[in-house]
Design a protein around this motif. Structure first.
Motif, PDB file in Angstrom:
ATOM      1  N   ILE A 258     -46.485 -10.895 -24.234  1.00  0.00           N
ATOM      2  CA  ILE A 258     -46.605  -9.723 -23.359  1.00  0.00           C
ATOM      3  C   ILE A 258     -45.406  -8.799 -23.535  1.00  0.00           C
ATOM      4  O   ILE A 258     -45.540  -7.569 -23.593  1.00  0.00           O
ATOM      5  CB  ILE A 258     -46.754 -10.169 -21.890  1.00  0.00           C
ATOM      6  CG1 ILE A 258     -48.092 -10.886 -21.686  1.00  0.00           C
ATOM      7  CG2 ILE A 258     -46.629  -8.978 -20.943  1.00  0.00           C
ATOM      8  CD1 ILE A 258     -48.235 -11.523 -20.324  1.00  0.00           C
ATOM      9  N   SER A 259     -44.208  -9.399 -23.620  1.00  0.00           N
ATOM     10  CA  SER A 259     -43.005  -8.596 -23.792  1.00  0.00           C
ATOM     11  C   SER A 259     -43.034  -7.828 -25.115  1.00  0.00           C
ATOM     12  O   SER A 259     -42.662  -6.658 -25.172  1.00  0.00           O
ATOM     13  CB  SER A 259     -41.764  -9.492 -23.727  1.00  0.00           C
ATOM     14  OG  SER A 259     -40.606  -8.737 -23.944  1.00  0.00           O
ATOM     15  N   ALA A 260     -43.485  -8.496 -26.189  1.00  0.00           N
ATOM     16  CA  ALA A 260     -43.563  -7.823 -27.490  1.00  0.00           C
ATOM     17  C   ALA A 260     -44.571  -6.679 -27.454  1.00  0.00           C
ATOM     18  O   ALA A 260     -44.330  -5.594 -28.006  1.00  0.00           O
ATOM     19  CB  ALA A 260     -43.936  -8.844 -28.571  1.00  0.00           C
ATOM     20  N   TRP A 261     -45.689  -6.897 -26.781  1.00  0.00           N
ATOM     21  CA  TRP A 261     -46.706  -5.854 -26.685  1.00  0.00           C
ATOM     22  C   TRP A 261     -46.194  -4.653 -25.892  1.00  0.00           C
ATOM     23  O   TRP A 261     -46.377  -3.488 -26.288  1.00  0.00           O
ATOM     24  CB  TRP A 261     -47.958  -6.431 -26.031  1.00  0.00           C
ATOM     25  CG  TRP A 261     -49.039  -5.417 -25.818  1.00  0.00           C
ATOM     26  CD1 TRP A 261     -49.850  -4.860 -26.765  1.00  0.00           C
ATOM     27  CD2 TRP A 261     -49.429  -4.836 -24.570  1.00  0.00           C
ATOM     28  NE1 TRP A 261     -50.727  -3.970 -26.184  1.00  0.00           N
ATOM     29  CE2 TRP A 261     -50.487  -3.926 -24.841  1.00  0.00           C
ATOM     30  CE3 TRP A 261     -49.021  -4.996 -23.260  1.00  0.00           C
ATOM     31  CZ2 TRP A 261     -51.102  -3.201 -23.844  1.00  0.00           C
ATOM     32  CZ3 TRP A 261     -49.619  -4.256 -22.254  1.00  0.00           C
ATOM     33  CH2 TRP A 261     -50.666  -3.375 -22.557  1.00  0.00           C
ATOM     34  N   LEU A 262     -45.512  -4.931 -24.779  1.00  0.00           N
ATOM     35  CA  LEU A 262     -44.962  -3.851 -23.970  1.00  0.00           C
ATOM     36  C   LEU A 262     -43.860  -3.112 -24.722  1.00  0.00           C
ATOM     37  O   LEU A 262     -43.701  -1.896 -24.588  1.00  0.00           O
ATOM     38  CB  LEU A 262     -44.418  -4.404 -22.651  1.00  0.00           C
ATOM     39  CG  LEU A 262     -45.460  -4.927 -21.662  1.00  0.00           C
ATOM     40  CD1 LEU A 262     -44.778  -5.549 -20.454  1.00  0.00           C
ATOM     41  CD2 LEU A 262     -46.389  -3.809 -21.217  1.00  0.00           C
ATOM     42  N   SER A 263     -43.092  -3.851 -25.521  1.00  0.00           N
ATOM     43  CA  SER A 263     -42.019  -3.228 -26.290  1.00  0.00           C
ATOM     44  C   SER A 263     -42.579  -2.257 -27.329  1.00  0.00           C
ATOM     45  O   SER A 263     -42.041  -1.176 -27.525  1.00  0.00           O
ATOM     46  CB  SER A 263     -41.180  -4.307 -26.974  1.00  0.00           C
ATOM     47  OG  SER A 263     -40.133  -3.727 -27.719  1.00  0.00           O
TER      48      SER A 263
END
Length: 368
Positions: A358-363
């Motif tokens: 999720i963090s990578a996608w949001l980044s």
């Protein structure tokens, strides 16, 4: 990317470390105050006094520090990085060529020091201190001659009879009645001269609202020059031992080290007993450092976007949101593993993978 720490790594790591320590102390203090207030209703039971409650709380602090550290780590990391972002220090570091990956490594290294400390605490000081806390509370509240030995289970005394049980657990019957089950039970009866009069072995000792029942009983009675044996499928045991006191004295999974948990799991599986609680705690110990680092690394990208223009309240909110979201995910997968009986390793690996994804996608979407 150079691996040796430089001055900017030390600066970022120190800032994050200090904020994590402050948040950790605040959360630990709040947890301790709530725990002490919860003990207020038990003061006065038996010999349990306010002094006993304070001593019990002091013994439980290592376990509480271990438990709240992951939440303190992610909240503190977000607040520390948010502080650097708000003063444009992260922007300056990026301008001189410092990559996001390098900043994330600086955060991970600084938190790794505390994580290693907590792993050692979880395997040594925390189980020992929690066992002492439980023993102190039980002996003060119930006024019983009872102790738990590290490798020989639960010991209790009633008159001239000494009880030893290797393991046990509490259950709830279909009608809501509390049931205590003790496994591998031995009853030693001693005479006034200290001589062993009889040794009774029971595969299970069961206590419910009707009293104690021994199952699969074998009793050896020792005479001056003879030994006789009696075997019974079940036998009522007219004992006044308090089941609640015995249940309080049982070694709980959280009070065991990883090695002791593994031994307990193997023992329970060999004897056809439920080992799920022990497996849950065992794999939780192994995944503990991975969870802490994955959770904090997943929060790092927010420092380059949404934290730059936010105040302290926004950072605190995001930190709590991350910590609570991760905790709920972990609880969900843990309960699912217990209910559906799939591998706990999968249950504990999925939450950090999901949070990092999720963090990578949001980044990539440039959050903030």
């Amino acid at each position: 990317m150079r691996l040796l720490p430089r001055i900017h790594d030390i600066y970022v790591g120190r800032t994050v470390l200090l904020t994590v320590l402050v948040v950790w102390m605040v959360l630990l203090g709040l947890d301790a105050i709530m725990a002490l207030s919860g003990e207020a209703g038990k003061i006065g039971q038996g010999h349990y006094s306010f002094g006993h409650a304070l001593a019990w709380l002091a013994y439980t602090l290592p376990r509480r520090a271990y438990t709240v550290f992951p939440m303190a780590a992610v909240i503190g990391a977000l607040m520390g990085l948010g502080q650097l972002a708000a003063t444009s220090e992260l922007t300056a570091l990026r301008a001189v060529g410092l990559s996001r990956r390098r900043i994330a490594v600086s955060v991970a290294i600084s938190l790794s020091l505390l994580t290693v400390l907590m792993v050692v605490n979880g395997e040594t000081l925390s189980p020992w201190a929690q066992n002492r806390a439980d023993a102190l509370k039980t002996s003060a509240r119930y006024n019983t001659d009872m102790a738990t030995a590290r490798y020989s289970g639960l010991w209790a005394r009633e008159g001239d009879i000494f009880l030893n049980a290797q393991t046990g657990e509490e259950q709830v019957s279909a009608d809501g009645q509390a049931i205590l089950l003790l496994h591998d039970v031995r009853l030693y009866q001693l005479g006034e001269d200290g001589r062993l009069l009889s040794l009774t072995y029971a595969k299970t000792a069961r206590h419910d609202h009707q009293g104690w029942v021994l199952e699969t009983v074998r009793r050896d009675t020792f005479g001056e020059r003879s030994v006789s044996r009696q075997e019974l499928p079940t036998e009522k045991w007219a004992s006044k031992l308090d089941a609640a006191a015995l249940a309080s004295g049982l070694a709980k999974p959280r009070n065991l080290s990883a090695g002791e948990l593994k031994t307990s799991i193997d023992y329970r599986k060999r004897n056809g007993l439920d080992a799920r609680d022990y497996e849950d705690t065992y794999w939780g110990r192994w995944f503990y450092p991975l969870n802490v680092l994955a959770l904090c690394l997943a929060a790092v990208p927010f420092a380059f976007g949404s934290l730059r223009s936010g105040g302290m309240g926004k950072r605190l909110f995001l930190g709590m949101l991350f910590a609570l979201g991760f905790l709920l995910l972990q609880m969900f997968f843990g309960r699912m593993a217990g209910a559906l009986k799939f591998d706990y390793r999968i249950a504990y690996a999925l939450p950090p993978i999901m949070m990092l994804g999720i963090s990578a996608w949001l980044s990539r979407r440039r959050v903030g």
